[in-house]
Design an enzyme around this catalytic site. Structure first.
Site, short mmCIF file in Angstrom:
data_model
loop_
_atom_site.label_atom_id
_atom_site.label_comp_id
_atom_site.label_asym_id
_atom_site.label_seq_id
_atom_site.Cartn_x
_atom_site.Cartn_y
_atom_site.Cartn_z
N HIS A 365 0.83 -1.20 0.00
CA HIS A 365 0.00 0.00 0.00
C HIS A 365 0.86 1.25 0.00
CE1 HIS A 365 -3.31 2.70 1.58
NE2 HIS A 365 -3.94 2.01 0.65
N CYS A 366 2.00 1.20 0.70
CA CYS A 366 2.89 2.36 0.79
C CYS A 366 3.47 2.77 -0.56
CB CYS A 366 4.04 2.06 1.74
SG CYS A 366 3.57 1.72 3.44
N VAL A 367 3.72 1.80 -1.43
CA VAL A 367 4.42 2.11 -2.69
C VAL A 367 3.46 2.25 -3.87
CG1 VAL A 367 6.52 0.99 -1.89
CG2 VAL A 367 4.87 -0.33 -3.26
#
Length: 374
Positions: A365-367
């Site tokens: 989700h972060c990237v």
């Protein structure tokens, strides 16, 4: 490989934007969105996407000998996404061919951009819609999670994304990141106080002021605040590692079962809040829990690395699929797969090895980020 707590910092004009934003210097007034006459809101991630985004921005100065492995992991995520929806990859001009080698060409578009790092969720535009075909891109003035890391180039990404897709660029004075935002698309948000009510982002803002601004920018009627924890990771505990909306009234939450982990107490406190909470429409939340693996793969990425982010909450919901991590703990991986399959019955669950990215304290989700279909 340095941990994310010790990433390089770069003092610069852009690095000071967080302080400028908090004091109101040079930016539009807080009421700018209301003045447009439009009612903007952020849709739930599970609604239909126009496309997804990735920043192919790993560099040796930050990732050292992990750089190539991070690029390969980004490529696996990119190819998995492109099987289900269009993907735009932002990359440096000198790495254009390398990015395509990893991310492929099927259903993928490339945009040249200078980048500091890979965390597209935090550095990209935060899309909102008006229900009438309008698309807005909110810029939350990325300041390197409180000036913990260089971010001159990454701070320019929201405007570039907005221009690339033809959205209306909307800038707030508030400082924060997309990974700190979780919404159900129907007026309810979940946020951590540690990442938003924090002097390293918004030193002159009260909790009430932060809440009002988030509500206005994201079209929210209620925010459920979780305490989070400051200083343990570079993000100050983004919500996308703790709680996610599956649907209105339905939440999946992280429950750390390791008695030696600081996150054990944090996740238990969060669960107590979530179990007692109601959403903007008065529904009591239905809370499902998933626990991190107790025995993740013993690799050079995880060994002796306190910042290795082995958690299943940080998945990405796309058209027809959920892109989720696996960590080599068969029992925990299977439990996460089964729960996600139950919660997202109309989507395929695609699990990937992202250990190199997890080594930097982040996840899928972060990237990634996405543009909602309007």
């Amino acid at each position: 490989m340095p941990t994310r707590r010790h990433f390089i910092k770069q003092v610069s004009v852009v690095a000071g934007l967080g302080a400028m934003a908090a004091s109101g210097l040079g930016l539009a007034p807080r009421s700018v969105l209301a003045a447009t006459g439009r009612k903007w809101y952020m849709p739930d991630e599970g609604e239909r996407h126009q496309q997804a985004f990735i920043a192919f921005g790993a560099q040796d100065a930050i990732w050292e000998d992990f750089t190539g492995d991070v690029q390969a992991a980004l490529g696996r995520i990119a190819r998995a996404i492109a099987d289900y929806e269009p993907l735009t990859v932002f990359c440096r001009k000198r790495e254009r061919e390398l990015a395509e080698e990893h991310c492929g060409s099927h259903n993928v578009t490339y945009v040249i951009s200078e980048l500091d790092d890979i965390w597209m969720r935090d550095i990209g535009a935060n899309f909102v819609v008006d229900g009438q075909g309008g698309l807005g891109a909110v810029d939350f003035n990325f300041n390197g999670w409180g000036n913990k890391q260089q971010h001159d180039d990454d701070a320019q990404v929201p405007r570039l994304v907005s221009d690339t897709v033809g959205a209306r660029y909307l800038r707030t004075e508030l400082v924060g990141e997309g990974g700190g935002i979780e919404v159900d698309g129907h007026g309810t948000g979940i946020m951590t106080e540690s990442s938003w009510i924090n002097r390293n982002r918004n030193p002159d803002w009260s909790k009430a002021e932060v809440e009002q601004e988030l509500k206005e920018r994201l079209g929210l009627r209620k925010i459920i605040w979780l305490p989070g924890i400051k200083g343990k990771d570079i993000t100050d505990a983004h919500v996308d590692f703790y709680a996610r909306f599956v649907a209105p009234g339905v939440v999946i939450a992280n429950l750390d079962t390791d008695p030696d982990s600081y996150d054990r107490k944090v996740t238990l406190a969060h669960l107590e809040i979530l179990k007692q909470a109601t959403d903007a429409d008065g529904r009591k939340l239905q809370v499902h829990t998933v626990s991190p693996p107790l025995k993740p793969r013993n690799s050079r990425f995880s060994k002796n690395n306190p910042d290795f982010a082995a958690g299943y909450i940080n998945y990405f919901v796309i058209n027809g699929a959920v892109i989720a991590p696996e960590f080599g703990d068969k029992k925990a991986d299977t439990a996460a797969y089964d729960l996600l399959s139950e919660l997202y019955p109309d989507r395929e669950i695609v699990q990937l090895n992202i250990d190199a990215i997890s080594a930097g304290g982040g996840g899928i989700h972060c990237v990634t980020s996405h543009q909602p279909k309007v």
